[in-house]
Design an enzyme around this catalytic site. Sequence first.
Site, PDB file in Angstrom:
ATOM      1  N   LYS A   1      -9.421  -1.591  -4.934  1.00 26.34           N
ATOM      2  CA  LYS A   1      -8.345  -1.129  -5.599  1.00 26.34           C
ATOM      3  C   LYS A   1      -8.611  -1.531  -7.190  1.00 26.34           C
ATOM      4  O   LYS A   1      -9.681  -2.001  -7.701  1.00 26.34           O
ATOM      5  CB  LYS A   1      -6.844  -1.615  -5.272  1.00 26.34           C
TER       6      LYS A   1
HETATM    7  C1  LIG Z   1      -2.364   4.657  -0.351  1.00 24.66           C
HETATM    8  C2  LIG Z   1      -2.700   3.095   0.284  1.00 24.66           C
HETATM    9  N1  LIG Z   1      -1.577   2.650   1.006  1.00 24.66           N
HETATM   10  C3  LIG Z   1      -1.539   1.486   1.334  1.00 24.66           C
HETATM   11  C4  LIG Z   1      -2.679   0.986   1.499  1.00 24.66           C
HETATM   12  C5  LIG Z   1      -2.865  -0.552   2.173  1.00 24.66           C
HETATM   13  O1  LIG Z   1      -3.429  -1.663   1.495  1.00 24.66           O
HETATM   14  P1  LIG Z   1      -3.521  -3.071   1.967  1.00 24.66           P
HETATM   15  O2  LIG Z   1      -5.201  -2.919   2.287  1.00 24.66           O
HETATM   16  O3  LIG Z   1      -3.520  -3.725   0.667  1.00 24.66           O
HETATM   17  O4  LIG Z   1      -2.800  -3.247   2.832  1.00 24.66           O
HETATM   18  C6  LIG Z   1      -4.112   1.361   1.112  1.00 24.66           C
HETATM   19  C7  LIG Z   1      -5.231   0.762   1.231  1.00 24.66           C
HETATM   20  O5  LIG Z   1      -6.353   1.440   1.383  1.00 24.66           O
HETATM   21  C8  LIG Z   1      -3.972   2.612   0.561  1.00 24.66           C
HETATM   22  O6  LIG Z   1      -4.924   3.301   0.021  1.00 24.66           O
END
Ligand SMILES: Cc1ncc(COP(=O)(O)O)c(C=O)c1O
Length: 438
Positions: free
Chosen positions: A219
């Site tokens: 990210k």
């Molecule tokens: C749009 C979106 N929402 C939620 C997530 C979930 O994030 P995490 O990996 O921190 O749980 C991601 C991760 O790729 C994402 O791209």
Amino acid sequence: MSKLAIEGGEKAVRKLGPYTSKIHKEELEEVLDLWEYPAGVKNKLVAIIEKNAGRINGPHLFRYYNPRPSKVTEAENAFAKYIGAKHALAVNSCTSALIASLRALGIGMGDEVIVPAYTFFASAAVIVACNAIPVIADIDETLTLDPKDVARRITPRTKAIIVVHMRGMPARMDELMTIARERNIPVIEDVAQAAGGMYKGKMLGSIGTMGCFSFDYYKVLNSGEGGFITTNDPWLYTRAQSWHDCAACWRPNRFEAERREGELFCGENYRMSELQGAVALAQIRKAKKFLKGYRAAKKSIVKKLILPKGAQLQPVADSVGDTGICLVLFMPDVATTRRALAAMQAEGVPAGGIYDHKVKDWHIYVYWEHILDRKSVARDGLPWSGVPADQLPAYSTNMCPRSTDLLSRAIMIDIHWEFSAADCSAIAKGINKVMATI
Ligand SMILES: Cc1ncc(COP(=O)(O)O)c(C=O)c1O
């Protein structure tokens, strides 16, 4: 036998400790390894650490009951300030952030939550994890929720809308917030991919009822794993804290009765560790620098593009607020998309397709078989068994045709925040070379 201490006798145990922390120099050496310093540098650092080992106690990596100032708390304060929200709560992922937010809003069995057809699967899976029903809505050319389709899919059971700012680009917040406010439906902004993005001057994550951020490795800002919830609502912040730490270590008096009904319930453990907090804090401090780099690079490439009729630069709901982490082009048809993509890749352009029906990708609802096939983790059949069968949404792989059409004609070019002027020129040249042939 000597007299008991309780009766005035001598104490058997006069003094214990001090003891050293279980986490000490060895762990720090392992952490240093992650940075891959050359052996010479690492050896010098280890020698300094060894020399000081007797004088320095190890860290306290738990954010609560920490005798030293907590890095997690500092990161929360810095993030709340950066996003312009009253509260920020650090958690261990965006998936956790989304679940804690849904739970804070009181969402549970039988409730419907709208989610876009194009997002990482986690945005939809969290709804099922809360025993609620995901209602999948179409996206438009912004690659984010189509407000008209959202309005169409609202039912009396709709209890939240998860708006995803996909690929660093803001969703149409004005229209979406109007639809939500008119119906008194809370909006959760999924800002996993768009930390630092804005919409009409407001930071993403400060516009909806709650904002959820990911700090996983891929990210804009990252601490390996991690996430944040932002909100201006102190009650939702309190309830999200309850869900994220069922041990209630976050409360001023852990074992006190609830100060207001709804403060305490059975939650989980999504606490962020001090190690993640330290990295997240440094990342937040560097956010402006990253964003400046991404935005300048995207602007520089876009300025140089010469697109033929039929090819289109993806419209962004607010191009000033766009994080700039990627650039998307729409081609006139699927065959041209495939040809142009292969040609761009051969030119060395960091381009990728978004939807190819032969390539499985959990960012596209078509592949969310867990939901389309109504899978359940337990024998109770939840969440699907919690609603009369004839009232469940009809899921199918072609239920959002506009989304699959747009995504199958999209080419995405990844942007690096450190792209130089020469990198941007070369990439624009590569794109233009291919575009001249379609
Ligand atoms: C749009 C979106 N929402 C939620 C997530 C979930 O994030 P995490 O990996 O921190 O749980 C991601 C991760 O790729 C994402 O791209």
